[in-house]
Design a protein around this motif. Structure first.
Motif, PDB file in Angstrom:
ATOM      1  N   ALA A 140       0.829  -1.200   0.000  1.00 52.81           N
ATOM      2  CA  ALA A 140       0.000   0.000   0.000  1.00 52.81           C
ATOM      3  C   ALA A 140       0.866   1.255   0.000  1.00 52.81           C
ATOM      4  CB  ALA A 140      -0.920  -0.002   1.222  1.00 52.81           C
ATOM      5  N   ASN A 141       0.519   2.179  -0.891  1.00 57.50           N
ATOM      6  CA  ASN A 141       1.188   3.479  -1.001  1.00 57.50           C
ATOM      7  C   ASN A 141       2.667   3.361  -1.377  1.00 57.50           C
ATOM      8  OD1 ASN A 141      -1.210   4.949  -0.116  1.00 57.50           O
ATOM      9  ND2 ASN A 141      -0.760   4.096   1.911  1.00 57.50           N
ATOM     10  N   GLN A 142       3.032   2.247  -2.004  1.00 56.16           N
ATOM     11  CA  GLN A 142       4.416   2.065  -2.428  1.00 56.16           C
ATOM     12  C   GLN A 142       4.485   1.713  -3.910  1.00 56.16           C
ATOM     13  OE1 GLN A 142       6.906  -0.371   0.068  1.00 56.16           O
ATOM     14  NE2 GLN A 142       5.972   0.360   1.954  1.00 56.16           N
ATOM     15  N   ASP A 143       5.679   1.906  -4.486  1.00 56.26           N
ATOM     16  CA  ASP A 143       5.897   1.687  -5.908  1.00 56.26           C
ATOM     17  C   ASP A 143       6.579   0.342  -6.166  1.00 56.26           C
ATOM     18  OD1 ASP A 143       4.886   4.213  -6.251  1.00 56.26           O
ATOM     19  OD2 ASP A 143       6.818   5.154  -6.688  1.00 56.26           O
ATOM     20  N   ARG A 144       6.301  -0.207  -7.345  1.00 53.75           N
ATOM     21  CA  ARG A 144       7.020  -1.377  -7.846  1.00 53.75           C
ATOM     22  C   ARG A 144       7.176  -1.201  -9.349  1.00 53.75           C
ATOM     23  NH1 ARG A 144       8.985  -6.241  -6.958  1.00 53.75           N
ATOM     24  NH2 ARG A 144       8.511  -6.115  -4.736  1.00 53.75           N
ATOM     25  N   SER A 145       8.366  -1.519  -9.858  1.00 50.22           N
ATOM     26  CA  SER A 145       8.633  -1.369 -11.280  1.00 50.22           C
ATOM     27  C   SER A 145       8.663  -2.717 -11.986  1.00 50.22           C
ATOM     28  CB  SER A 145       9.967  -0.649 -11.495  1.00 50.22           C
ATOM     29  OG  SER A 145       9.897   0.688 -11.044  1.00 50.22           O
ATOM     30  N   PHE A 146       8.318  -2.680 -13.264  1.00 45.72           N
ATOM     31  CA  PHE A 146       8.315  -3.865 -14.116  1.00 45.72           C
ATOM     32  C   PHE A 146       9.091  -3.559 -15.400  1.00 45.72           C
ATOM     33  CE2 PHE A 146       4.618  -4.307 -11.440  1.00 45.72           C
ATOM     34  CZ  PHE A 146       4.569  -5.651 -11.133  1.00 45.72           C
ATOM     35  N   TYR A 147       9.729  -4.589 -15.921  1.00 49.00           N
ATOM     36  CA  TYR A 147      10.399  -4.512 -17.211  1.00 49.00           C
ATOM     37  C   TYR A 147       9.944  -5.722 -18.013  1.00 49.00           C
ATOM     38  CZ  TYR A 147      14.229  -4.807 -20.645  1.00 49.00           C
ATOM     39  OH  TYR A 147      14.966  -4.906 -21.801  1.00 49.00           O
ATOM     40  N   VAL A 148       9.169  -5.470 -19.070  1.00 45.86           N
ATOM     41  CA  VAL A 148       8.664  -6.522 -19.943  1.00 45.86           C
ATOM     42  C   VAL A 148       9.468  -6.486 -21.234  1.00 45.86           C
ATOM     43  CG1 VAL A 148       6.645  -7.446 -21.126  1.00 45.86           C
ATOM     44  CG2 VAL A 148       6.366  -6.221 -18.953  1.00 45.86           C
ATOM     45  N   THR A 149      10.032  -7.612 -21.637  1.00 50.05           N
ATOM     46  CA  THR A 149      10.900  -7.617 -22.812  1.00 50.05           C
ATOM     47  C   THR A 149      10.709  -8.880 -23.650  1.00 50.05           C
ATOM     48  OG1 THR A 149      13.201  -7.447 -23.550  1.00 50.05           O
ATOM     49  CG2 THR A 149      12.812  -8.642 -21.518  1.00 50.05           C
ATOM     50  N   LEU A 150      10.926  -8.738 -24.959  1.00 47.15           N
ATOM     51  CA  LEU A 150      10.902  -9.846 -25.903  1.00 47.15           C
ATOM     52  C   LEU A 150      12.294 -10.039 -26.490  1.00 47.15           C
ATOM     53  CD1 LEU A 150       7.647  -9.039 -27.957  1.00 47.15           C
ATOM     54  CD2 LEU A 150       7.846 -10.286 -25.793  1.00 47.15           C
ATOM     55  N   ASP A 151      12.471 -11.159 -27.190  1.00 45.98           N
ATOM     56  CA  ASP A 151      13.731 -11.386 -27.899  1.00 45.98           C
ATOM     57  C   ASP A 151      13.796 -10.563 -29.184  1.00 45.98           C
ATOM     58  OD1 ASP A 151      14.560 -13.175 -25.983  1.00 45.98           O
ATOM     59  OD2 ASP A 151      13.801 -14.925 -27.072  1.00 45.98           O
ATOM     60  N   THR A 152      12.639 -10.101 -29.652  1.00 44.26           N
ATOM     61  CA  THR A 152      12.548  -9.342 -30.895  1.00 44.26           C
ATOM     62  C   THR A 152      12.001  -7.943 -30.602  1.00 44.26           C
ATOM     63  OG1 THR A 152      10.289 -10.075 -31.326  1.00 44.26           O
ATOM     64  CG2 THR A 152      12.067 -11.472 -32.136  1.00 44.26           C
ATOM     65  N   SER A 153      11.916  -7.130 -31.654  1.00 47.83           N
ATOM     66  CA  SER A 153      11.387  -5.766 -31.492  1.00 47.83           C
ATOM     67  C   SER A 153       9.918  -5.718 -31.886  1.00 47.83           C
ATOM     68  CB  SER A 153      12.204  -4.785 -32.342  1.00 47.83           C
ATOM     69  OG  SER A 153      13.536  -4.747 -31.913  1.00 47.83           O
ATOM     70  N   GLU A 154       9.113  -6.605 -31.290  1.00 53.33           N
ATOM     71  CA  GLU A 154       7.707  -6.698 -31.671  1.00 53.33           C
ATOM     72  C   GLU A 154       6.754  -6.442 -30.514  1.00 53.33           C
ATOM     73  OE1 GLU A 154       7.880 -10.589 -33.467  1.00 53.33           O
ATOM     74  OE2 GLU A 154       7.780  -9.675 -35.453  1.00 53.33           O
ATOM     75  N   LEU A 155       7.284  -6.023 -29.371  1.00 51.76           N
ATOM     76  CA  LEU A 155       6.423  -5.589 -28.277  1.00 51.76           C
ATOM     77  C   LEU A 155       5.860  -4.219 -28.626  1.00 51.76           C
ATOM     78  CD1 LEU A 155       5.480  -6.332 -25.344  1.00 51.76           C
ATOM     79  CD2 LEU A 155       7.356  -4.884 -24.545  1.00 51.76           C
ATOM     80  N   ARG A 156       4.602  -3.976 -28.270  1.00 57.03           N
ATOM     81  CA  ARG A 156       3.990  -2.694 -28.597  1.00 57.03           C
ATOM     82  C   ARG A 156       3.648  -1.927 -27.318  1.00 57.03           C
ATOM     83  NH1 ARG A 156      -0.278  -3.563 -33.454  1.00 57.03           N
ATOM     84  NH2 ARG A 156      -1.378  -4.845 -31.919  1.00 57.03           N
ATOM     85  N   CYS A 157       3.977  -0.647 -27.339  1.00 56.52           N
ATOM     86  CA  CYS A 157       3.601   0.259 -26.255  1.00 56.52           C
ATOM     87  C   CYS A 157       3.043   1.527 -26.889  1.00 56.52           C
ATOM     88  CB  CYS A 157       4.778   0.547 -25.329  1.00 56.52           C
ATOM     89  SG  CYS A 157       6.204   1.317 -26.129  1.00 56.52           S
TER      90      CYS A 157
END
Length: 231
Positions: A140-157
């Motif tokens: 609660a009231n705290q931060d958490r970071s995520f890093y989502v990655t693929l082997d290719t350049s096909e992730l979309r944001c």
């Protein structure tokens, strides 16, 4: 906290409690039944979808989330990518707090999932199976970071007019902040910001089911139930 009962024990407790459960108000019946069956997960599963129209193609996206008043359990993610037919390899990393200053420091992160997945529809939405994802708490009231990655350049944001670190989207429990795109797999030094994570969070609230149920169920009901189950 209560412990899960065997299937036989659950059946006996359900049968013994059925009539008395029907005497409770509708809005407390479900949580009470789960409590009596020994289920600690008395809160419904929830979800939050981020930007629906991604327009950046990249290898990875790094971003931060924040729990509001209650601690949450992130159960898995859905991502969005361009590979509509074949399986792709996705890796999800996480760390406490923000990601700033740790964009290339792999030792500061731990892996929640490393698996092969296929899209669930033609829009490229892809669910990481719960069994392939280590659930992680956001206090609660705290931060958490995520890093989502693929082997290719096909992730979309999604590109954003907001700067990295500003609020992207939220619901009553969870906030998601604009992050950065990483142009090469696995902690690349080539960053493109800002970039909003495109996908879906599946999560639960972390609550004490005993406390929740005891706050809404009459004490006399609990006493009578205990008497029944001990006969």
């Amino acid at each position: 906290m209560t412990k899960a009962l065997s299937r036989k024990g659950q059946k006996e407790r359900r049968e013994n409690s059925h009539l008395k459960l029907n005497m409770l108000p509708n809005n407390t019946r479900r949580k009470t039944e789960r409590y009596l069956l020994g289920d600690d997960n008395c809160e419904d599963e929830l979800s939050l979808r981020t930007i629906a129209y991604p327009n950046i193609q990249t290898s990875g996206v790094m971003f931060t989330v924040r729990a509001k008043a209650e601690s949450l359990l992130i159960q898995t993610l859905e991502i969005n990518h361009l590979h509509f037919q074949e399986e792709i390899h996705v890796v999800v990393h996480t760390k406490d707090g923000g990601y700033e200053g740790f964009e290339t420091n792999s030792t500061a992160w731990k892996i929640l999932s490393s698996t092969y997945v296929k899209p669930i529809n033609q829009d490229g939405n892809t669910l990481i199976p719960v069994r392939e994802f280590v659930p992680v708490q956001v206090h609660a009231n705290q931060d958490r970071s995520f890093y989502v990655t693929l082997d290719t350049s096909e992730l979309r944001c999604s590109s954003s007019s907001k700067s990295a670190g500003t609020l992207d989207i939220e619901d009553e429990n969870l906030q998601v902040f604009v992050g950065v795109s990483l142009l090469q797999p696995q902690f690349s030094e080539q960053l493109l910001e800002p970039c909003g994570f495109s996908g879906l969070f599946h999560y639960k609230k972390l609550i004490d089911c005993d406390a929740v149920v005891m706050s809404v169920v009459p004490f006399s009901f609990m006493v009578q139930h205990n008497d029944m189950t001990q006969e």
